[in-house]
Design a protein around this motif. Sequence first.
Motif, PDB file in Angstrom:
ATOM      1  N   PHE A  67       0.834  -1.211   0.000  1.00 54.90           N
ATOM      2  CA  PHE A  67       0.000   0.000   0.000  1.00 54.90           C
ATOM      3  C   PHE A  67       0.860   1.249   0.000  1.00 54.90           C
ATOM      4  O   PHE A  67       0.554   2.229  -0.682  1.00 54.90           O
ATOM      5  CB  PHE A  67      -0.930  -0.028   1.209  1.00 54.90           C
ATOM      6  N   ARG A  68       1.959   1.226   0.739  1.00 58.00           N
ATOM      7  CA  ARG A  68       2.879   2.360   0.758  1.00 58.00           C
ATOM      8  C   ARG A  68       3.449   2.602  -0.645  1.00 58.00           C
ATOM      9  O   ARG A  68       3.501   3.737  -1.120  1.00 58.00           O
ATOM     10  CB  ARG A  68       4.007   2.084   1.743  1.00 58.00           C
ATOM     11  N   ASN A  69       3.822   1.532  -1.328  1.00 58.65           N
ATOM     12  CA  ASN A  69       4.375   1.666  -2.671  1.00 58.65           C
ATOM     13  C   ASN A  69       3.331   2.156  -3.664  1.00 58.65           C
ATOM     14  O   ASN A  69       3.652   2.904  -4.602  1.00 58.65           O
ATOM     15  CB  ASN A  69       4.948   0.323  -3.131  1.00 58.65           C
ATOM     16  N   LEU A  70       2.087   1.737  -3.471  1.00 62.75           N
ATOM     17  CA  LEU A  70       1.005   2.206  -4.351  1.00 62.75           C
ATOM     18  C   LEU A  70       0.813   3.709  -4.216  1.00 62.75           C
ATOM     19  O   LEU A  70       0.680   4.427  -5.223  1.00 62.75           O
ATOM     20  CB  LEU A  70      -0.281   1.459  -4.017  1.00 62.75           C
ATOM     21  N   LYS A  71       0.792   4.207  -2.984  1.00 65.75           N
ATOM     22  CA  LYS A  71       0.630   5.650  -2.779  1.00 65.75           C
ATOM     23  C   LYS A  71       1.819   6.423  -3.355  1.00 65.75           C
ATOM     24  O   LYS A  71       1.657   7.504  -3.925  1.00 65.75           O
ATOM     25  CB  LYS A  71       0.437   5.945  -1.292  1.00 65.75           C
ATOM     26  N   GLN A  72       3.006   5.859  -3.220  1.00 65.49           N
ATOM     27  CA  GLN A  72       4.185   6.497  -3.797  1.00 65.49           C
ATOM     28  C   GLN A  72       4.050   6.576  -5.314  1.00 65.49           C
ATOM     29  O   GLN A  72       4.381   7.601  -5.926  1.00 65.49           O
ATOM     30  CB  GLN A  72       5.446   5.716  -3.429  1.00 65.49           C
ATOM     31  N   ALA A  73       3.565   5.498  -5.936  1.00 59.73           N
ATOM     32  CA  ALA A  73       3.407   5.471  -7.388  1.00 59.73           C
ATOM     33  C   ALA A  73       2.401   6.524  -7.857  1.00 59.73           C
ATOM     34  O   ALA A  73       2.592   7.156  -8.906  1.00 59.73           O
ATOM     35  CB  ALA A  73       2.962   4.078  -7.836  1.00 59.73           C
ATOM     36  N   ILE A  74       1.349   6.753  -7.082  1.00 63.28           N
ATOM     37  CA  ILE A  74       0.352   7.762  -7.452  1.00 63.28           C
ATOM     38  C   ILE A  74       0.960   9.161  -7.366  1.00 63.28           C
ATOM     39  O   ILE A  74       0.735  10.008  -8.253  1.00 63.28           O
ATOM     40  CB  ILE A  74      -0.893   7.624  -6.564  1.00 63.28           C
ATOM     41  N   ILE A  75       1.733   9.432  -6.327  1.00 61.69           N
ATOM     42  CA  ILE A  75       2.398  10.731  -6.215  1.00 61.69           C
ATOM     43  C   ILE A  75       3.372  10.926  -7.372  1.00 61.69           C
ATOM     44  O   ILE A  75       3.446  12.010  -7.983  1.00 61.69           O
ATOM     45  CB  ILE A  75       3.121  10.852  -4.864  1.00 61.69           C
TER      46      ILE A  75
END
Length: 309
Positions: A67-75
């Motif tokens: 989930f942390r990596n997903l949010k990073q990818a969106i940013i």
Amino acid sequence: MYLLYCDESNIDENAGDFLVYAAVMISSDAAPSLSAAIEKIRDDAGIPRDFRLKFNPRPDNLTHEQFRNLKQAIIQAAVAHNVGLLSYLILHNICSSMDEARRNGINTVCFHFDCCLVRMKSQGLVLLDRFNDQNNLIDGHLTEKFSVGLKDMPYSKEYRLKHILGPHYTAVGQSRFTSLIDIVVSSMRYAMNVHTRGNDAQRESALALLALLSPLFVRNNGKDEVSEFGLLFSPKVIKSARYRDTYQGLKDFLAEAGSPSPKRSRGSAPTDRPATVRRTIRWSHASAARTLTLSQRGRAAMGRRHRAT
């Protein structure tokens, strides 16, 4: 045409915390591609179509790290699509009320958005996360923003927001961009609270997260400093030495993460005059497309993995 998606965070009135009101500015040319990019990130992660993606909670099918990596990818997708970040910060100790502070935040980001639109010779729509304040004053407030504009400014009785075509409500799940602004503003809140609450164990994670956000802040062309459009601390004049230290401490923390505020010369008077603010921002143009000016540290931060929730 530009879209401005707005949201707030840190609304609980805890002493020492800062209310954050922020907005992401998205070009209509970039909007379809960015929306598709966020949708692909969701699909690749197996997130159900009806899941309302926010900073928290995480989907059941993802681990904390996923989930942390997903949010990073969106940013990172937002940075790649030249999204601009406008923000307003005020210490809860100074706020007369949460609702008033939130309305002032709306005033500030709308004013700065209009100033950006003036420079770009464009128009825009403002889309705000729906909320209800005491006595539902927000509806009349937004009607006033459109019909009258800003009132009782330091150097102007009224200032019409001529380049904003209207404010409208939205909510998480009604656009991919509502997920984006929730993740961005909540990331700001998380990282700033690590500093203001003295959570040294999470300090490096918070700095990495702010460095990831750094390229989004609107800057003056060719400068590393974030303009007041991108990051405004309110009020500009703070009489209490204790509160001044709190503000300066957060500014120093943001600067350490690659988002320094402009240095005001000693003895200079702050101003909110519209004409002055309109002259502060410069935009780079390449192939007739607007690009945001990124600091070297902000660009370098894109390769770092943040370890925040």
